[in-house]
Motif scaffolding. Structure first.
Motif, PDB file in Angstrom:
ATOM      1  N   ILE A  13      14.742   3.528 -10.293  1.00  0.00           N
ATOM      2  CA  ILE A  13      13.747   3.067  -9.325  1.00  0.00           C
ATOM      3  C   ILE A  13      13.134   4.309  -8.691  1.00  0.00           C
ATOM      4  CG2 ILE A  13      13.302   1.758  -7.222  1.00  0.00           C
ATOM      5  CD1 ILE A  13      14.054  -0.052  -9.443  1.00  0.00           C
ATOM      6  N   TYR A  14      11.809   4.368  -8.696  1.00  0.00           N
ATOM      7  CA  TYR A  14      11.106   5.564  -8.240  1.00  0.00           C
ATOM      8  C   TYR A  14       9.972   5.190  -7.291  1.00  0.00           C
ATOM      9  CZ  TYR A  14      13.244   6.758 -12.711  1.00  0.00           C
ATOM     10  OH  TYR A  14      14.123   6.897 -13.752  1.00  0.00           O
ATOM     11  N   ILE A  15       9.630   6.125  -6.415  1.00  0.00           N
ATOM     12  CA  ILE A  15       8.412   5.988  -5.617  1.00  0.00           C
ATOM     13  C   ILE A  15       7.349   6.843  -6.293  1.00  0.00           C
ATOM     14  CG2 ILE A  15       7.295   6.343  -3.397  1.00  0.00           C
ATOM     15  CD1 ILE A  15       9.398   4.068  -3.500  1.00  0.00           C
ATOM     16  N   LEU A  16       6.314   6.183  -6.739  1.00  0.00           N
ATOM     17  CA  LEU A  16       5.195   6.831  -7.428  1.00  0.00           C
ATOM     18  C   LEU A  16       4.140   7.209  -6.400  1.00  0.00           C
ATOM     19  CD1 LEU A  16       3.638   7.444 -10.131  1.00  0.00           C
ATOM     20  CD2 LEU A  16       2.844   5.068 -10.027  1.00  0.00           C
ATOM     21  N   GLY A  17       3.650   8.422  -6.465  1.00  0.00           N
ATOM     22  CA  GLY A  17       2.642   8.873  -5.504  1.00  0.00           C
ATOM     23  C   GLY A  17       1.379   9.369  -6.185  1.00  0.00           C
ATOM     24  N   SER A  18       0.254   9.124  -5.540  1.00  0.00           N
ATOM     25  CA  SER A  18      -1.028   9.671  -5.975  1.00  0.00           C
ATOM     26  C   SER A  18      -1.884   9.826  -4.723  1.00  0.00           C
ATOM     27  CB  SER A  18      -1.692   8.763  -7.015  1.00  0.00           C
ATOM     28  OG  SER A  18      -2.872   9.372  -7.525  1.00  0.00           O
ATOM     29  N   ARG A  19      -3.194   9.937  -4.905  1.00  0.00           N
ATOM     30  CA  ARG A  19      -4.051  10.049  -3.728  1.00  0.00           C
ATOM     31  C   ARG A  19      -5.410   9.419  -4.006  1.00  0.00           C
ATOM     32  NH1 ARG A  19      -4.045  15.258  -5.979  1.00  0.00           N
ATOM     33  NH2 ARG A  19      -6.120  16.099  -6.437  1.00  0.00           N
ATOM     34  N   ASP A  20      -5.990   8.884  -2.949  1.00  0.00           N
ATOM     35  CA  ASP A  20      -7.346   8.352  -2.969  1.00  0.00           C
ATOM     36  C   ASP A  20      -8.180   9.312  -2.146  1.00  0.00           C
ATOM     37  OD1 ASP A  20      -9.686   6.960  -2.827  1.00  0.00           O
ATOM     38  OD2 ASP A  20      -8.887   5.235  -1.752  1.00  0.00           O
ATOM     39  N   GLY A  21      -8.785  10.305  -2.804  1.00  0.00           N
ATOM     40  CA  GLY A  21      -9.403  11.391  -2.062  1.00  0.00           C
ATOM     41  C   GLY A  21      -8.299  12.209  -1.424  1.00  0.00           C
ATOM     42  N   ASP A  22      -8.289  12.273  -0.075  1.00  0.00           N
ATOM     43  CA  ASP A  22      -7.222  12.967   0.643  1.00  0.00           C
ATOM     44  C   ASP A  22      -6.147  12.011   1.147  1.00  0.00           C
ATOM     45  OD1 ASP A  22      -8.428  15.464   0.329  1.00  0.00           O
ATOM     46  OD2 ASP A  22      -9.664  15.198   2.127  1.00  0.00           O
ATOM     47  N   ARG A  23      -6.338  10.708   0.948  1.00  0.00           N
ATOM     48  CA  ARG A  23      -5.393   9.717   1.468  1.00  0.00           C
ATOM     49  C   ARG A  23      -4.277   9.467   0.458  1.00  0.00           C
ATOM     50  NH1 ARG A  23      -4.695   3.933   1.693  1.00  0.00           N
ATOM     51  NH2 ARG A  23      -6.344   3.630   0.146  1.00  0.00           N
ATOM     52  N   PRO A  24      -3.006   9.665   0.857  1.00  0.00           N
ATOM     53  CA  PRO A  24      -1.909   9.415  -0.079  1.00  0.00           C
ATOM     54  C   PRO A  24      -1.714   7.923  -0.332  1.00  0.00           C
ATOM     55  CG  PRO A  24      -1.039   9.976   2.082  1.00  0.00           C
ATOM     56  CD  PRO A  24      -2.533  10.164   2.158  1.00  0.00           C
ATOM     57  N   VAL A  25      -1.401   7.564  -1.561  1.00  0.00           N
ATOM     58  CA  VAL A  25      -1.112   6.182  -1.940  1.00  0.00           C
ATOM     59  C   VAL A  25       0.188   6.182  -2.730  1.00  0.00           C
ATOM     60  CG1 VAL A  25      -3.556   5.558  -1.996  1.00  0.00           C
ATOM     61  CG2 VAL A  25      -2.441   6.316  -4.099  1.00  0.00           C
ATOM     62  N   GLY A  26       0.760   5.002  -2.942  1.00  0.00           N
ATOM     63  CA  GLY A  26       2.007   4.965  -3.682  1.00  0.00           C
ATOM     64  C   GLY A  26       2.485   3.563  -3.961  1.00  0.00           C
ATOM     65  N   SER A  27       3.479   3.459  -4.837  1.00  0.00           N
ATOM     66  CA  SER A  27       4.070   2.176  -5.191  1.00  0.00           C
ATOM     67  C   SER A  27       5.462   2.401  -5.760  1.00  0.00           C
ATOM     68  CB  SER A  27       3.193   1.439  -6.205  1.00  0.00           C
ATOM     69  OG  SER A  27       3.089   2.187  -7.406  1.00  0.00           O
ATOM     70  N   VAL A  28       6.206   1.306  -5.945  1.00  0.00           N
ATOM     71  CA  VAL A  28       7.508   1.353  -6.597  1.00  0.00           C
ATOM     72  C   VAL A  28       7.308   1.163  -8.097  1.00  0.00           C
ATOM     73  CG1 VAL A  28       9.745   0.203  -6.862  1.00  0.00           C
ATOM     74  CG2 VAL A  28       8.747   0.475  -4.593  1.00  0.00           C
ATOM     75  N   VAL A  29       7.985   1.969  -8.903  1.00  0.00           N
ATOM     76  CA  VAL A  29       7.947   1.795 -10.358  1.00  0.00           C
ATOM     77  C   VAL A  29       9.362   1.921 -10.910  1.00  0.00           C
ATOM     78  CG1 VAL A  29       5.573   2.561 -10.726  1.00  0.00           C
ATOM     79  CG2 VAL A  29       7.414   4.242 -10.688  1.00  0.00           C
ATOM     80  N   ASP A  30       9.575   1.309 -12.062  1.00  0.00           N
ATOM     81  CA  ASP A  30      10.869   1.445 -12.732  1.00  0.00           C
ATOM     82  C   ASP A  30      10.701   1.889 -14.184  1.00  0.00           C
ATOM     83  OD1 ASP A  30      11.122  -1.179 -14.605  1.00  0.00           O
ATOM     84  OD2 ASP A  30      10.109  -1.700 -12.748  1.00  0.00           O
TER      85      ASP A  30
END
Length: 221
Positions: A13-30
């Protein structure tokens, strides 16, 4: 077919991170696995409706925070049950930004990956990505998807329900304040906002219907 057989495949189980411009976004992935070591390549599968997936397509890179078995259930509830389209998930957890990407502080390892190829299916998009940076943060057993399904899921759901109850009470308290005579008032023309939509939820381009100034000219009194 008995689809429960698929749940016995080993996933973390992982927390996936990216960004929308300068705003961080994320979700759970397996669905993450190593598929090569020259160079180091990971495969990541994201559902096509995921906002984080859309941001990865735009940025062509992502972060992974590996969760240990001691992680707070709220972390999974926060990243799994809410959408980055409308919520800043990272503000509700301790995290840090490195190389423009967000990482959870409570992790047992982190990885910075750059996409080298993607394949789109009806339900999911598969990213192949090179690991360009990784840290073995601390010892500890990784939380697996089997752990989540067998015992951890109940705590996650309870954590989220508690959060929603607190959020509802806070909203009701704000409504009570409004009923006590306080309103958002335009400091230019004196217009009193008294519509059904909460003032805080109005779009950024909303303007005073009388004099045309933006929301920054309103005060709560």
């Amino acid at each position: 077919m008995n689809m429960d057989a698929l749940y016995k495949l080993t996933h973390g189980i992982y927390i996936l991170g990216s960004r929308d411009g300068d705003r961080p976004v994320g979700s759970v992935v397996d669905a993450v696995m190593q598929v090569a070591n020259k160079p180091w390549i990971l495969a990541l599968s994201c559902t096509n409706g995921s906002y984080t997936k859309q941001c990865i397509e735009a940025q062509q890179e992502f972060s992974l925070s590996v969760l240990g078995k001691t992680v707070e259930p709220w972390v999974i509830a926060n990243f799994g049950f809410r959408s980055s389209r409308t919520v800043d998930k990272w503000k509700d957890v301790k995290h840090f930004i490195q190389g423009g990407l967000p990482y959870l502080e409570d992790n047992i390892a982190t990885m910075h990956c750059r996409v080298v190829q993607s394949i789109t299916y009806d339900s999911n998009t598969l990213f192949l990505a090179e690991v360009v940076g990784c840290v073995d943060t601390k010892s500890g057993e990784p939380l697996t998807y089997y752990d989540y399904r067998s015992y951890f899921k109940t705590d996650v759901i309870n954590s989220f329900n508690k959060f929603k109850s607190a959020e509802k009470e806070e909203k009701m308290s704000e409504e009570v304040k409004n009923e006590e005579g306080k309103h958002w008032v335009c400091t230019v023309c004196g217009y009193i906002y008294d519509e059904e939509t909460p003032f805080e939820e109005l779009p950024d381009d909303w303007v005073c219907p009388l004099c045309g100034v933006d929301k920054s000219y309103f005060v709560y009194e």
